[in-house]
Design a protein around this motif. Sequence first.
Motif, PDB file in Angstrom:
ATOM      1  N   ALA A   1     -91.028   7.141 -65.864  1.00  0.00           N
ATOM      2  CA  ALA A   1     -90.021   5.767 -66.254  1.00  0.00           C
ATOM      3  C   ALA A   1     -88.919   6.935 -65.435  1.00  0.00           C
ATOM      4  CB  ALA A   1     -89.486   5.946 -67.237  1.00  0.00           C
ATOM      5  N   VAL A   2     -87.944   6.230 -64.951  1.00  0.00           N
ATOM      6  CA  VAL A   2     -86.462   6.437 -64.496  1.00  0.00           C
ATOM      7  C   VAL A   2     -85.366   6.273 -65.633  1.00  0.00           C
ATOM      8  CG1 VAL A   2     -84.776   6.084 -62.789  1.00  0.00           C
ATOM      9  CG2 VAL A   2     -87.217   6.635 -62.102  1.00  0.00           C
ATOM     10  N   ASN A   3     -84.973   7.171 -65.290  1.00  0.00           N
ATOM     11  CA  ASN A   3     -83.342   7.142 -66.276  1.00  0.00           C
ATOM     12  C   ASN A   3     -82.117   6.358 -65.976  1.00  0.00           C
ATOM     13  OD1 ASN A   3     -83.528   8.457 -69.394  1.00  0.00           O
ATOM     14  ND2 ASN A   3     -84.274   9.384 -67.800  1.00  0.00           N
ATOM     15  N   LEU A   4     -81.983   5.309 -66.734  1.00  0.00           N
ATOM     16  CA  LEU A   4     -79.864   4.387 -66.264  1.00  0.00           C
ATOM     17  C   LEU A   4     -79.369   5.186 -66.914  1.00  0.00           C
ATOM     18  CD1 LEU A   4     -82.156   0.654 -66.864  1.00  0.00           C
ATOM     19  CD2 LEU A   4     -81.749   2.561 -64.547  1.00  0.00           C
ATOM     20  N   GLY A   5     -78.817   6.338 -65.834  1.00  0.00           N
ATOM     21  CA  GLY A   5     -77.919   7.190 -66.953  1.00  0.00           C
ATOM     22  C   GLY A   5     -76.939   6.360 -66.259  1.00  0.00           C
TER      23      GLY A   5
ATOM     24  N   ILE B   1     -92.889   3.182 -60.576  1.00  0.00           N
ATOM     25  CA  ILE B   1     -92.245   2.937 -61.572  1.00  0.00           C
ATOM     26  C   ILE B   1     -92.693   2.400 -62.094  1.00  0.00           C
ATOM     27  CG2 ILE B   1     -89.789   3.140 -62.869  1.00  0.00           C
ATOM     28  CD1 ILE B   1     -90.850   5.698 -61.293  1.00  0.00           C
ATOM     29  N   ASN B   2     -93.088   2.639 -64.386  1.00  0.00           N
ATOM     30  CA  ASN B   2     -94.142   1.285 -64.816  1.00  0.00           C
ATOM     31  C   ASN B   2     -92.294   1.402 -66.079  1.00  0.00           C
ATOM     32  OD1 ASN B   2     -94.754   3.633 -66.626  1.00  0.00           O
ATOM     33  ND2 ASN B   2     -96.841   3.487 -65.709  1.00  0.00           N
ATOM     34  N   ALA B   3     -91.410   2.024 -66.485  1.00  0.00           N
ATOM     35  CA  ALA B   3     -90.539   1.946 -67.051  1.00  0.00           C
ATOM     36  C   ALA B   3     -88.987   2.226 -66.392  1.00  0.00           C
ATOM     37  CB  ALA B   3     -91.640   2.488 -68.513  1.00  0.00           C
ATOM     38  N   VAL B   4     -88.503   2.311 -66.941  1.00  0.00           N
ATOM     39  CA  VAL B   4     -87.073   2.478 -67.661  1.00  0.00           C
ATOM     40  C   VAL B   4     -86.487   3.145 -69.201  1.00  0.00           C
ATOM     41  CG1 VAL B   4     -86.228   1.568 -65.590  1.00  0.00           C
ATOM     42  CG2 VAL B   4     -85.798   0.560 -68.050  1.00  0.00           C
ATOM     43  N   ARG B   5     -86.097   4.161 -69.159  1.00  0.00           N
ATOM     44  CA  ARG B   5     -85.314   4.633 -70.388  1.00  0.00           C
ATOM     45  C   ARG B   5     -83.521   4.868 -70.208  1.00  0.00           C
ATOM     46  NH1 ARG B   5     -82.906  10.134 -71.493  1.00  0.00           N
ATOM     47  NH2 ARG B   5     -84.008  10.109 -74.251  1.00  0.00           N
TER      48      ARG B   5
ATOM     49  N   ALA C   1    -100.280  16.495 -65.618  1.00  0.00           N
ATOM     50  CA  ALA C   1    -100.902  16.975 -67.130  1.00  0.00           C
ATOM     51  C   ALA C   1    -100.542  17.001 -68.322  1.00  0.00           C
ATOM     52  CB  ALA C   1    -101.728  17.676 -66.075  1.00  0.00           C
ATOM     53  N   GLY C   2     -99.958  17.188 -68.251  1.00  0.00           N
ATOM     54  CA  GLY C   2     -99.659  18.275 -69.853  1.00  0.00           C
ATOM     55  C   GLY C   2     -98.466  17.277 -70.762  1.00  0.00           C
ATOM     56  N   ALA C   3     -98.042  15.721 -70.643  1.00  0.00           N
ATOM     57  CA  ALA C   3     -96.934  15.414 -71.012  1.00  0.00           C
ATOM     58  C   ALA C   3     -98.216  13.928 -71.657  1.00  0.00           C
ATOM     59  CB  ALA C   3     -95.265  15.201 -70.550  1.00  0.00           C
ATOM     60  N   SER C   4     -98.589  14.147 -72.858  1.00  0.00           N
ATOM     61  CA  SER C   4     -99.515  12.335 -73.092  1.00  0.00           C
ATOM     62  C   SER C   4     -98.980  11.337 -72.481  1.00  0.00           C
ATOM     63  CB  SER C   4    -100.014  12.693 -74.133  1.00  0.00           C
ATOM     64  OG  SER C   4     -99.011  13.258 -75.221  1.00  0.00           O
ATOM     65  N   LEU C   5     -98.019  11.157 -73.046  1.00  0.00           N
ATOM     66  CA  LEU C   5     -97.132  10.280 -73.201  1.00  0.00           C
ATOM     67  C   LEU C   5     -96.482   9.555 -71.467  1.00  0.00           C
ATOM     68  CD1 LEU C   5     -96.527   7.193 -74.927  1.00  0.00           C
ATOM     69  CD2 LEU C   5     -94.270   8.094 -75.101  1.00  0.00           C
ATOM     70  N   GLY C   6     -95.909  10.900 -70.966  1.00  0.00           N
ATOM     71  CA  GLY C   6     -95.394  10.191 -69.164  1.00  0.00           C
ATOM     72  C   GLY C   6     -94.046  10.925 -69.477  1.00  0.00           C
ATOM     73  N   TRP C   7     -93.564  10.295 -68.064  1.00  0.00           N
ATOM     74  CA  TRP C   7     -92.272  11.194 -67.982  1.00  0.00           C
ATOM     75  C   TRP C   7     -91.564  10.341 -67.600  1.00  0.00           C
ATOM     76  CZ3 TRP C   7     -91.248  10.298 -62.738  1.00  0.00           C
ATOM     77  CH2 TRP C   7     -92.545  10.152 -62.079  1.00  0.00           C
ATOM     78  N   SER C   8     -90.081  10.886 -67.682  1.00  0.00           N
ATOM     79  CA  SER C   8     -88.900   9.852 -66.857  1.00  0.00           C
ATOM     80  C   SER C   8     -87.417  10.746 -66.183  1.00  0.00           C
ATOM     81  CB  SER C   8     -87.673   9.349 -68.174  1.00  0.00           C
ATOM     82  OG  SER C   8     -87.260   7.881 -68.160  1.00  0.00           O
ATOM     83  N   PHE C   9     -87.654  10.336 -65.105  1.00  0.00           N
ATOM     84  CA  PHE C   9     -86.649  11.108 -64.507  1.00  0.00           C
ATOM     85  C   PHE C   9     -85.031  11.223 -64.785  1.00  0.00           C
ATOM     86  CE2 PHE C   9     -83.944  11.420 -60.509  1.00  0.00           C
ATOM     87  CZ  PHE C   9     -84.875  12.937 -59.504  1.00  0.00           C
ATOM     88  N   TRP C  10     -84.135  11.593 -64.510  1.00  0.00           N
ATOM     89  CA  TRP C  10     -83.132  11.515 -64.608  1.00  0.00           C
ATOM     90  C   TRP C  10     -82.373  12.085 -63.151  1.00  0.00           C
ATOM     91  CZ3 TRP C  10     -80.447  10.166 -69.078  1.00  0.00           C
ATOM     92  CH2 TRP C  10     -78.655   9.942 -69.028  1.00  0.00           C
ATOM     93  N   CYS C  11     -81.806  11.024 -62.523  1.00  0.00           N
ATOM     94  CA  CYS C  11     -81.375   9.490 -63.369  1.00  0.00           C
ATOM     95  C   CYS C  11     -81.900   8.240 -61.922  1.00  0.00           C
ATOM     96  CB  CYS C  11     -80.320   9.778 -63.987  1.00  0.00           C
ATOM     97  SG  CYS C  11     -78.959  10.054 -62.539  1.00  0.00           S
ATOM     98  N   LEU C  12     -81.603   7.171 -61.900  1.00  0.00           N
ATOM     99  CA  LEU C  12     -81.258   5.990 -60.824  1.00  0.00           C
ATOM    100  C   LEU C  12     -80.333   6.861 -60.099  1.00  0.00           C
ATOM    101  CD1 LEU C  12     -82.808   3.475 -59.650  1.00  0.00           C
ATOM    102  CD2 LEU C  12     -80.880   2.466 -61.148  1.00  0.00           C
TER     103      LEU C  12
END
Length: 531
Positions: free
Chosen positions: A39-43, A241-245, A478-489
Motif C-alpha cells: 500500500a501507499v499512504n495518501l498523506g 500497489i493493491n491498497a491505499v491507507r 517477510a516480517g509483516a504478515s499483513l503487509g506494509w504501506s509506504f509514506w507517502c504518495l
Amino acid sequence: MPARPLLLLLLLPFLSASGRQITNASDHHGGEAFGKIRAVNLGGWLVIEKWIKPSLFDGIPNKDLLDGTQIQLRSLKLGLFVSADGGGGQKISVNRPSASEWETFKLWRVTSTRFQLRVSNNDFVSASDEGAVEASKSSPDMWETFEIIRDPSSSKRVHLRAHSGMYLQAKDPSQLTADYKGTPGWDNNPAVFEMFVNTLLGGEFQLANGYGLAAAPAIFEQHRNGLVTANDFKFLASNGINAVRIPVGWWIAYDPKPPFPFVGGSLQALDNAFQWAGMNNMKVIIDLHGAPGSQNPWEHSGTRDGVSIWSQPKYISQTIQVIDFLASRYSKNPALLGIELLNEPRSDDVSFETLKQYYTLGYQTVRKHTSTAYVIMCQRIGADPNELANLLTKENGYSNVALDIHLYNLFYVTFYGKSVQWNIDYVYNERKQQLDSLRVTGGPAIFVGEWTNELNVTGASSSDYTAYATAQLEVFGAGASLGWSFWCLKNDNLHWDFERILEAQVAKMKTPQATNRPSKIDHWDCEEEIR
C-alpha cells in the motif's frame, strides 16, 4: 498483467510466500482473497501536514503566526523577558534575563492580527479594564485577546494592544500592565517588545484558520481535487500497489459542515477514493489520523496548539462516534479492507489502560457493522508495541485485527550521525528482530503502516538509497504478515515521494545507458537527482 508493473517486479523477491492471504470485507461481496498488502499512504491529502506541501500556506497573512506558534517577548526598554509566574495562574512579570517554559506563549489565532496567548499550564493571558495582566483564565474571550502590531521596518519589534484599547507595557519588572495610553512609537519605550517566533505547527487547523472562513474553502477544494486523482489510483495499480491507507480527521464525520475551523469536502473526497479504488481492484484502509482532543501534540492530529487531551472521556466518546460513522458508511463497500481506530497515540499523553479501553470499544463498534473488515490498532509512540501484540489475541476475543507499527530510521537520537551501512544493518537486525518478536500465537496480523526511504545521512548517494530501500522491502515484506504501506504518495521531499521515485525509475530505464539493463527489476533504484 498490468501494462507497467514496475513495482510488482521490483517487489517479487521480497513478498514472502509465508505471508498470510488476506481475506477481508471484500469476501462477503464475492471478492477474491489476495496476498499481502502493498500500500501507499495518501498523506497530506485529507489531513494537512505542512512539511509535505509547504506552498499551501504561502498566501496566509502573517503566516508565521499560526495557531500553536510559540512566541517569547523581551522588553526593549528593560532587556528582560515577559514571564508567566509559576507557569500560569498568577501575574505576568517582566524579569527574566533568558527565556524558557514560563516565558513561552502559544498563540490562538483569532484574526491575522489578533491573538490569544496560552501559557505553560494551559491558562490564558488576560488584561483587565483596570490594566492588570495575569495568566488565570481557563478559556479565552475578549479580555484574553490581543492585537499584535508589527513595526513596518522590523517585524521582530511589536506592540500588543489589549481589548481595552490600552497597550501592554513593561514599566516595572515585577508586573506587566495594560495601561499605555496613546499610540507608542518604535523607540526605546516600555510598550515596545522584541518578539521571537517559533512556528511549530502546520496542520489542518492552522491552514483552515490561517486563511479564515472566507478564503479557506477555495484553498481546500483546489488542494483536495488536485493532490490525489483517479489517475493516481491507475498509476498505483499499474505498478503493483493493491491498497491505499487514507488518513482522515475526526471532522469528516460532520461533513459538509464540520466544526470551526475545519472545511467541508473531505467526505466527498473519501467517497471518490473508494470509487477509484474499486475501479482499479484496490482496497482502502481508513486511518483515523486526527482525533478530537488530539492523541498527540503533532500537527497531523488536528491539534490547535500541541496540547493533547484526547484521553478525557468526552473525547474518547466522540471518537467512538466517528468510528461508528465511518464503519456504518463504508462497511458494505467492497473496497474496504479495514478501519484503523487511531493513528500514533503518544505514550506521554495516552496511557496503555486508556488505549486498551478505547480499542476495545472501537473494535466492538466496527464489529456492529462488519465481521470481516480488519480492525487495525496502532502502537503507542514511545512504548513497546508488544503490549498490544499480547492483548489483541483470539483468546481475548479479537478476530481479523492487525497491529500497526511505524518504522522510520529518523526522529530519534539513535539515528543521528550514523552511516548508510549502519542504517541498513539496523533494518536487517533490529527491525527484523522487532517484527519477529511481535508474532504471537493467535495474535494480530502485523502491518508496517508507515515507512519511507529517507535517511538521516548527509551526502547519501543514489545507490545508498537503493540499498536502504532494498533492505526495508526485504525485511518488511517477510516480517509483516499483513503487509506494509509506504509514506507517502506525493511529497515535496524526494525520498518520501512514491510517485517521483517510480517516475525516476521509468526515466532511467528510457535512457541509452539503461538499454542493457535486465528486464526484471530486483531492487528499488531511486534516483536522487530527479527533483
